[in-house]
Scaffold this active site. Structure first.
Site, PDB file in Angstrom:
ATOM      1  N   ASP A 154     150.560 -76.474  10.602  1.00  0.00           N
ATOM      2  CA  ASP A 154     150.116 -75.432  11.515  1.00  0.00           C
ATOM      3  C   ASP A 154     150.521 -74.100  10.906  1.00  0.00           C
ATOM      4  O   ASP A 154     151.723 -73.805  10.763  1.00  0.00           O
ATOM      5  CB  ASP A 154     150.775 -75.622  12.886  1.00  0.00           C
ATOM      6  CG  ASP A 154     150.359 -74.578  13.910  1.00  0.00           C
ATOM      7  OD1 ASP A 154     149.632 -73.626  13.543  1.00  0.00           O
ATOM      8  OD2 ASP A 154     150.779 -74.703  15.078  1.00  0.00           O
ATOM      9  N   TYR A 187     138.931 -62.700  17.058  1.00  0.00           N
ATOM     10  CA  TYR A 187     138.576 -63.294  15.774  1.00  0.00           C
ATOM     11  C   TYR A 187     138.050 -62.230  14.815  1.00  0.00           C
ATOM     12  O   TYR A 187     138.453 -62.172  13.643  1.00  0.00           O
ATOM     13  CB  TYR A 187     137.524 -64.376  16.007  1.00  0.00           C
ATOM     14  CG  TYR A 187     136.913 -64.977  14.766  1.00  0.00           C
ATOM     15  CD1 TYR A 187     137.582 -65.976  14.052  1.00  0.00           C
ATOM     16  CD2 TYR A 187     135.659 -64.576  14.318  1.00  0.00           C
ATOM     17  CE1 TYR A 187     137.004 -66.543  12.926  1.00  0.00           C
ATOM     18  CE2 TYR A 187     135.077 -65.136  13.202  1.00  0.00           C
ATOM     19  CZ  TYR A 187     135.753 -66.121  12.503  1.00  0.00           C
ATOM     20  OH  TYR A 187     135.175 -66.683  11.384  1.00  0.00           O
ATOM     21  N   ILE A 189     134.183 -75.830   5.808  1.00  0.00           N
ATOM     22  CA  ILE A 189     134.325 -75.051   4.579  1.00  0.00           C
ATOM     23  C   ILE A 189     135.541 -75.525   3.777  1.00  0.00           C
ATOM     24  O   ILE A 189     135.475 -75.630   2.547  1.00  0.00           O
ATOM     25  CB  ILE A 189     134.445 -73.556   4.912  1.00  0.00           C
ATOM     26  CG1 ILE A 189     133.111 -73.024   5.435  1.00  0.00           C
ATOM     27  CG2 ILE A 189     134.891 -72.748   3.696  1.00  0.00           C
ATOM     28  CD1 ILE A 189     133.176 -71.613   5.992  1.00  0.00           C
ATOM     29  N   LYS A 246     139.733 -61.029  11.275  1.00  0.00           N
ATOM     30  CA  LYS A 246     139.064 -61.136   9.983  1.00  0.00           C
ATOM     31  C   LYS A 246     138.947 -59.769   9.303  1.00  0.00           C
ATOM     32  O   LYS A 246     139.010 -59.669   8.072  1.00  0.00           O
ATOM     33  CB  LYS A 246     137.684 -61.771  10.160  1.00  0.00           C
ATOM     34  CG  LYS A 246     137.727 -63.234  10.573  1.00  0.00           C
ATOM     35  CD  LYS A 246     138.475 -64.107   9.558  1.00  0.00           C
ATOM     36  CE  LYS A 246     138.320 -65.583   9.869  1.00  0.00           C
ATOM     37  NZ  LYS A 246     139.005 -66.450   8.889  1.00  0.00           N
ATOM     38  N   ILE A 271     127.514 -70.705   9.131  1.00  0.00           N
ATOM     39  CA  ILE A 271     127.625 -71.890   8.292  1.00  0.00           C
ATOM     40  C   ILE A 271     127.439 -73.131   9.164  1.00  0.00           C
ATOM     41  O   ILE A 271     128.011 -73.241  10.252  1.00  0.00           O
ATOM     42  CB  ILE A 271     128.985 -71.947   7.577  1.00  0.00           C
ATOM     43  CG1 ILE A 271     129.227 -70.659   6.772  1.00  0.00           C
ATOM     44  CG2 ILE A 271     129.080 -73.171   6.671  1.00  0.00           C
ATOM     45  CD1 ILE A 271     128.225 -70.394   5.675  1.00  0.00           C
TER      46      ILE A 271
END
Length: 258
Positions: free
Chosen positions: A62, A155, A21, A159, A188
């Site tokens: 990073d 995760y 992406i 988000k 994706i």
């Protein structure tokens, strides 16, 4: 494909921009006239990607490292003379253990540090320059995991937190003319699915639009939210998910088979 030149003379910083992406977004914004800094923890791949995009540059970064983030922002401003758009795309997604009680703390902290705190670090460093540009925009790349259970506890929580941060930053920064929005992609087709094409084919059947997403689908949405076409849009989360969260395809199929 010919695109409008909505980002002529814009400076753009994209984290996690070396692949997927991030890379697609870098290509789209560059095609619309932007000068793009591809920041990625994989400095070598970032350099290779930048070499293939006219006007793009790269830097190893990073987002878990405040100094690295501030260095990347300073480099973008030095090279481009302005920073108008920040795309927070860097992420970490650790697999869940079969039993929750076996999940270690370090993977939880890493996903939150990269996905959520990393975006905050980048915004904090970039905001003075975004505000000074008079057209500043932040686009956060979230996930449908923020809205519905698809696994990956850390995760998904990160988000969801990013969506909240998007709203609070939008409120805080609107007086300074900086807009902040989020995109929540569905599945994706990226290198994470390499070797699992059969899985993607199976997943395509649960998407109302009949396919999984491509990185370019998200890049197009990011270009809109970063542009002046979205001048009256801030604090929103845009689903780019092929209708996944709007339609319960499995339920509809089950009813149809009844």
């Amino acid at each position: 494909m010919n695109f409008a030149r909505r980002f002529e003379d814009h400076g753009v910083l994209i984290t996690g921009g070396a692949r997927g992406i991030g890379e697609a977004t870098a290509r789209r914004l560059a095609a619309e006239g932007a000068r793009v800094l591809i920041a990625d923890v994989d400095a070598d791949q970032a350099a290779r990607t930048a070499e293939s995009i006219p006007g793009a540059e790269s830097i190893g970064c990073d987002v878990a490292d405040r100094t690295a983030v501030e260095t990347a922002v300073a480099y973008a401003v030095e090279r481009f003379g302005t920073l108008d758009v920040l795309v927070n795309n860097a992420f970490s997604c650790s697999p869940d253990t079969p039993l929750l009680e076996d999940q270690p703390d370090d993977t939880w902290y890493r996903d939150l540090d990269i996905c959520l705190t990393g975006a905050f670090r980048c915004a904090r460093a970039a905001v003075p320059h975004l505000a000074a540009s008079g057209r500043g925009a932040i686009v956060n790349i979230g996930s449908v995991n923020a809205e519905q259970s698809f696994g990956n506890h850390a995760y998904s929580a990160a988000k969801a937190g990013l969506a909240s941060l998007t709203r609070t930053l939008a409120a805080d920064l609107s007086p300074r003319g900086v807009r902040v929005n989020q995109i929540n992609p569905g599945t994706i087709r990226t290198r994470a699915w390499a070797g699992r094409e059969a899985g993607l084919e199976a997943l395509s059947r649960v998407y109302p639009l009949g396919r999984v997403g491509e990185p370019e689908d998200i890049a197009a949405a990011a270009a809109f939210l970063a542009s002046r076409d979205a001048a009256w849009v801030t604090g929103t989360t845009l689903r780019v998910d092929g209708g996944l969260l709007a339609v319960n395809t499995a339920f509809a199929q089950a009813v149809g088979e009844d």
